[in-house]
Design an enzyme around this catalytic site. Structure first.
Site, PDB file in Angstrom:
ATOM      1  N   LYS A   1      58.138 151.085 -22.632  1.00 45.97           N
ATOM      2  CA  LYS A   1      59.539 151.002 -22.173  1.00 45.97           C
ATOM      3  C   LYS A   1      60.281 152.276 -22.571  1.00 45.97           C
ATOM      4  O   LYS A   1      60.980 152.870 -21.762  1.00 45.97           O
ATOM      5  CB  LYS A   1      60.224 149.807 -22.828  1.00 45.97           C
ATOM      6  CG  LYS A   1      61.747 149.831 -22.734  1.00 45.97           C
ATOM      7  CD  LYS A   1      62.409 148.650 -23.378  1.00 45.97           C
ATOM      8  CE  LYS A   1      62.651 148.817 -24.837  1.00 45.97           C
ATOM      9  NZ  LYS A   1      63.850 149.618 -25.183  1.00 45.97           N
ATOM     10  N   ASN A   2      60.095 152.709 -23.822  1.00 42.29           N
ATOM     11  CA  ASN A   2      60.887 153.828 -24.354  1.00 42.29           C
ATOM     12  C   ASN A   2      60.428 155.190 -23.874  1.00 42.29           C
ATOM     13  O   ASN A   2      61.011 156.202 -24.239  1.00 42.29           O
ATOM     14  CB  ASN A   2      60.947 153.762 -25.884  1.00 42.29           C
ATOM     15  CG  ASN A   2      61.749 152.557 -26.326  1.00 42.29           C
ATOM     16  OD1 ASN A   2      62.438 151.928 -25.523  1.00 42.29           O
ATOM     17  ND2 ASN A   2      61.653 152.207 -27.597  1.00 42.29           N
TER      18      ASN A   2
ATOM     19  N   CYS B   1      75.564 147.879 -30.219  1.00 41.38           N
ATOM     20  CA  CYS B   1      74.766 146.693 -29.930  1.00 41.38           C
ATOM     21  C   CYS B   1      74.501 146.008 -31.268  1.00 41.38           C
ATOM     22  O   CYS B   1      75.006 146.432 -32.304  1.00 41.38           O
ATOM     23  CB  CYS B   1      73.472 147.084 -29.228  1.00 41.38           C
ATOM     24  SG  CYS B   1      72.345 147.950 -30.325  1.00 41.38           S
TER      25      CYS B   1
ATOM     26  N   ARG C   1      75.164 152.879 -32.485  1.00 36.94           N
ATOM     27  CA  ARG C   1      74.446 153.608 -31.422  1.00 36.94           C
ATOM     28  C   ARG C   1      75.275 154.801 -30.896  1.00 36.94           C
ATOM     29  O   ARG C   1      75.525 154.946 -29.730  1.00 36.94           O
ATOM     30  CB  ARG C   1      74.066 152.676 -30.278  1.00 36.94           C
ATOM     31  CG  ARG C   1      73.385 151.389 -30.692  1.00 36.94           C
ATOM     32  CD  ARG C   1      72.076 151.595 -31.440  1.00 36.94           C
ATOM     33  NE  ARG C   1      71.033 152.246 -30.674  1.00 36.94           N
ATOM     34  CZ  ARG C   1      70.175 151.606 -29.872  1.00 36.94           C
ATOM     35  NH1 ARG C   1      70.276 150.325 -29.735  1.00 36.94           N
ATOM     36  NH2 ARG C   1      69.245 152.267 -29.214  1.00 36.94           N
TER      37      ARG C   1
ATOM     38  N   ASP D   1      61.174 149.887 -34.779  1.00 34.96           N
ATOM     39  CA  ASP D   1      60.940 148.867 -33.751  1.00 34.96           C
ATOM     40  C   ASP D   1      59.843 147.881 -34.141  1.00 34.96           C
ATOM     41  O   ASP D   1      59.614 146.902 -33.435  1.00 34.96           O
ATOM     42  CB  ASP D   1      60.581 149.527 -32.414  1.00 34.96           C
ATOM     43  CG  ASP D   1      61.766 150.257 -31.835  1.00 34.96           C
ATOM     44  OD1 ASP D   1      61.575 151.033 -30.877  1.00 34.96           O
ATOM     45  OD2 ASP D   1      62.880 150.079 -32.356  1.00 34.96           O
TER      46      ASP D   1
ATOM     47  N   ARG E   1      64.118 142.211 -21.741  1.00 33.71           N
ATOM     48  CA  ARG E   1      64.469 143.620 -21.525  1.00 33.71           C
ATOM     49  C   ARG E   1      63.278 144.523 -21.792  1.00 33.71           C
ATOM     50  O   ARG E   1      63.160 145.596 -21.217  1.00 33.71           O
ATOM     51  CB  ARG E   1      65.604 144.033 -22.480  1.00 33.71           C
ATOM     52  CG  ARG E   1      66.940 143.421 -22.159  1.00 33.71           C
ATOM     53  CD  ARG E   1      68.008 144.044 -23.020  1.00 33.71           C
ATOM     54  NE  ARG E   1      67.917 145.499 -22.925  1.00 33.71           N
ATOM     55  CZ  ARG E   1      68.572 146.320 -23.757  1.00 33.71           C
ATOM     56  NH1 ARG E   1      69.315 145.840 -24.712  1.00 33.71           N
ATOM     57  NH2 ARG E   1      68.455 147.627 -23.630  1.00 33.71           N
TER      58      ARG E   1
HETATM   59  C1  EPZ Z   1      65.334 155.028 -29.280  1.00 36.26           C
HETATM   60  O1  EPZ Z   1      66.706 154.718 -29.427  1.00 36.26           O
HETATM   61  C2  EPZ Z   1      64.678 153.733 -28.808  1.00 36.26           C
HETATM   62  N1  EPZ Z   1      65.259 153.302 -27.537  1.00 36.26           N
HETATM   63  C3  EPZ Z   1      64.878 152.639 -29.853  1.00 36.26           C
HETATM   64  O2  EPZ Z   1      64.168 151.479 -29.397  1.00 36.26           O
HETATM   65  C4  EPZ Z   1      64.279 153.103 -31.170  1.00 36.26           C
HETATM   66  O3  EPZ Z   1      64.520 152.121 -32.155  1.00 36.26           O
HETATM   67  C5  EPZ Z   1      64.911 154.431 -31.587  1.00 36.26           C
HETATM   68  O4  EPZ Z   1      64.736 155.401 -30.537  1.00 36.26           O
HETATM   69  C6  EPZ Z   1      64.292 154.987 -32.858  1.00 36.26           C
HETATM   70  O5  EPZ Z   1      62.924 155.153 -32.673  1.00 36.26           O
HETATM   71  C7  EPZ Z   1      64.853 153.914 -26.391  1.00 36.26           C
HETATM   72  O6  EPZ Z   1      64.062 154.841 -26.407  1.00 36.26           O
HETATM   73  C8  EPZ Z   1      65.452 153.394 -25.115  1.00 36.26           C
HETATM   74  P1  EPZ Z   1      67.894 157.452 -32.083  1.00 36.26           P
HETATM   75  P2  EPZ Z   1      67.765 155.925 -29.687  1.00 36.26           P
HETATM   76  O7  EPZ Z   1      68.766 158.365 -31.311  1.00 36.26           O
HETATM   77  O8  EPZ Z   1      67.355 157.122 -28.933  1.00 36.26           O
HETATM   78  C9  EPZ Z   1      71.792 157.331 -34.867  1.00 36.26           C
HETATM   79  C10 EPZ Z   1      63.826 149.226 -28.882  1.00 36.26           C
HETATM   80  O9  EPZ Z   1      63.853 148.158 -29.520  1.00 36.26           O
HETATM   81  N2  EPZ Z   1      72.345 158.318 -33.922  1.00 36.26           N
HETATM   82  O10 EPZ Z   1      66.624 157.968 -32.657  1.00 36.26           O
HETATM   83  O11 EPZ Z   1      69.117 155.373 -29.478  1.00 36.26           O
HETATM   84  C11 EPZ Z   1      71.585 155.995 -34.207  1.00 36.26           C
HETATM   85  O12 EPZ Z   1      72.777 155.231 -34.224  1.00 36.26           O
HETATM   86  C12 EPZ Z   1      64.894 150.278 -29.118  1.00 36.26           C
HETATM   87  O13 EPZ Z   1      62.944 149.525 -28.023  1.00 36.26           O
HETATM   88  C13 EPZ Z   1      73.573 158.885 -34.215  1.00 36.26           C
HETATM   89  O14 EPZ Z   1      74.218 158.549 -35.214  1.00 36.26           O
HETATM   90  O15 EPZ Z   1      67.545 156.164 -31.259  1.00 36.26           O
HETATM   91  C14 EPZ Z   1      70.508 155.384 -35.049  1.00 36.26           C
HETATM   92  O16 EPZ Z   1      71.099 154.851 -36.219  1.00 36.26           O
HETATM   93  C15 EPZ Z   1      65.874 149.878 -30.200  1.00 36.26           C
HETATM   94  N3  EPZ Z   1      74.078 159.813 -33.345  1.00 36.26           N
HETATM   95  C16 EPZ Z   1      69.639 156.588 -35.418  1.00 36.26           C
HETATM   96  O17 EPZ Z   1      70.484 157.747 -35.240  1.00 36.26           O
HETATM   97  C17 EPZ Z   1      73.394 160.190 -32.225  1.00 36.26           C
HETATM   98  O18 EPZ Z   1      73.894 161.057 -31.477  1.00 36.26           O
HETATM   99  C18 EPZ Z   1      68.394 156.733 -34.552  1.00 36.26           C
HETATM  100  O19 EPZ Z   1      68.806 156.797 -33.234  1.00 36.26           O
HETATM  101  C19 EPZ Z   1      72.154 159.601 -31.959  1.00 36.26           C
HETATM  102  C20 EPZ Z   1      71.639 158.669 -32.822  1.00 36.26           C
END
Ligand code: EPZ
Length: 427
Positions: free
Chosen positions: A22-23, A117, A122, A307, A399
């Site tokens: 998915k990701n 969420c 996020r 995850d 989802r």
């Molecule tokens: C991706 O989310 C995945 N989703 C998530 O999977 C996964 O948990 C995550 O990466 C970490 O591996 C998809 O790919 C669609 P991040 P993403 O940017 O890109 C903070 C699932 O269950 N952050 O690495 O949103 C953020 O809030 C989902 O399949 C900022 O603060 O993750 C989080 O605490 C859940 N500012 C952390 O960093 C930003 O600009 C990691 O987020 C970006 C992120």
């Protein structure tokens, strides 16, 4: 409403093949915007989030056809809009993955600011800061992010405060036509990032270092459409391994993914007493003895994936002893623990730490999915528990998991989707 009803105590065994990740699939779909023409994506999971991303692309003017259950034909030659409406972003924050491609193709984008969420705020501040370094200007107007690059996108070095998956992906995609070279330092290293970079290079991009902390993107003039197969879903694979391990079963073979993409998870599971045989795009797993407690801390890849945190907490909740799970990626990804307490687990949450005291067993109960992975882990808990568990809010599970119930049934689980009356709304 529809719930998942689980009868505990039936061991899992047999063979299951996971879908495409998915990701990765969601970002590959967004990346087709960069290659005007007819793109083919294979091994695409048939899940709700993919359908939403299809709507996003259609909203931008693309033609999206489902050729087979797992195959999409995406013609982006007709993409003529750069605005993604709130109602789609609100459904799926991964819609923000169109930000980079739209900026690269049109020099501008309007994307609704994603909300939070159940697992955290996020934010996308790192996306914005990185893109600003490339010359993109932003203003937030009535909940929409207005991005524009009046002087084009110019390569530079961008250092990420945190190895954000989404920020790394948007920066890579925004840079494919940049003037000069973009270096992303402290880049995310997830296998899904490598899959995206591989597809973009197949389109004609010049990306080096994907999978390492330093990714280099040299701008090119044009990208061409491709036929690309999505990488196997390591998290779906890990979920099934955890589900089997919850109750001692015979051997479970999980096919369709690269075991190296679950490296630390498999090592930790072996420490917990689960037998793991690594094969070519498959793992054979089994458990005979007790589950041993093992401390877990989630980190960006190659660290332990967030995850897989809920699924692993489920296993550790019935381990012989106490351990600590530390969630370093999301600020509130312990909602699952609150639901698991209803089933008799003994977990104490202290900020980013969950102290898990193993109990002898869980009891079936009515529980509610807090998010995608927590929902799957609650079904897993139902497999382990004594009696019947009903899991509601299963739209979260749909989802990201294709045929989750059917796959578990095929492995011997007594699990089914049933319609129950909507809960009475108390005034
Ligand atoms: C991706 O989310 C995945 N989703 C998530 O999977 C996964 O948990 C995550 O990466 C970490 O591996 C998809 O790919 C669609 P991040 P993403 O940017 O890109 C903070 C699932 O269950 N952050 O690495 O949103 C953020 O809030 C989902 O399949 C900022 O603060 O993750 C989080 O605490 C859940 N500012 C952390 O960093 C930003 O600009 C990691 O987020 C970006 C992120």
């Amino acid at each position: 409403m529809e719930v998942i009803r689980v009868e505990g105590g039936h061991p899992l065994s047999g063979e299951v093949t996971v879908e495409g990740a998915k990701n990765s699939a969601l970002k590959l779909m967004a990346a087709t915007i960069l290659a005007p023409g007819v793109n083919y994506l294979r091994n695409v999971p048939n899940i709700a989030d993919v359908h939403v991303m299809g709507k996003v692309l259609k909203c931008l003017g693309a033609k999206v056809d489902v050729l087979g259950v797992h195959e999409l034909r995406i013609d982006t030659s007709s993409v003529d809009s750069w605005e993604t409406p709130y109602h789609l972003v609100e459904q799926m924050r991964a819609s923000t993955a169109v930000l980079g491609p739209l900026i690269a193709r049109f020099g501008k984008a309007i994307v609704a600011m994603p909300g939070g969420c159940n697992i955290g705020a996020r934010k996308i501040d790192m996306h914005i800061l990185g893109l600003q370094a490339l010359g993109v200007e932003f203003n937030i107007d009535h909940g929409d992010i207005h991005a524009s690059a009046p002087h084009g996108v110019t390569g530079t070095t961008v250092s990420l405060d945190f190895a954000s998956v989404g920020a790394t992906e948007n920066l890579i995609m925004a840079s494919v036509h940049a003037k000069g070279t973009t270096v992303i330092d402290n880049a995310a290293r997830e296998p899904e990032i490598v899959d995206l970079a591989n597809m973009l290079n197949e389109m004609g991009a010049h990306i080096k270092g994907a999978g390492s902390p330093v990714i280099e993107v040299t701008g090119v003039d044009k990208l061409s459409p491709v036929d690309h197969t999505v990488v196997g879903d390591r998290i779906e694979a890990g979920t099934f391994i955890a589900a089997m391990a919850g109750i001692t079963g015979d051997k479970l073979t999980v096919k369709g993914f690269e075991p190296l993409h679950l490296g630390l998870v498999l090592k930790k599971y072996e420490q917990m007493g689960i037998s793991i045989e690594r094969g070519d795009r498959e793992v054979v797993a089994s458990r005979s003895g007790d589950i041993r407690p093992v401390d877990i801390q989630t980190l960006p890849f190659p660290g332990f994936p967030t995850d897989m945190q809920s699924q692993t907490m489920c296993l550790l909740s019935v381990a012989k002893g106490t351990c600590i799970i530390t969630e370093n990626v999301f600020e509130s990804r312990f909602m699952f623990a609150s639901e698991l307490q209803r089933m008799g687990s003994n977990i104490v949450i202290k900020g980013h730490h969950a102290v898990v005291h193993g109990v002898d067993g869980l009891q079936g109960a009515e529980v509610k999915s807090p998010d995608l992975r927590g929902g799957a882990a609650l079904v897993m808990a139902g497999l382990v528990a004594d009696g019947v568990t009903t899991v509601s809010a299963i739209h979260h599970i749909d989802r990201g998991y294709e045929g989750f119930v059917e796959k578990l049934q095929a492995l011997g689980a007594k699990v089914e989707r049933v319609q129950v009356p909507d809960p009475e709304i108390v005034e």
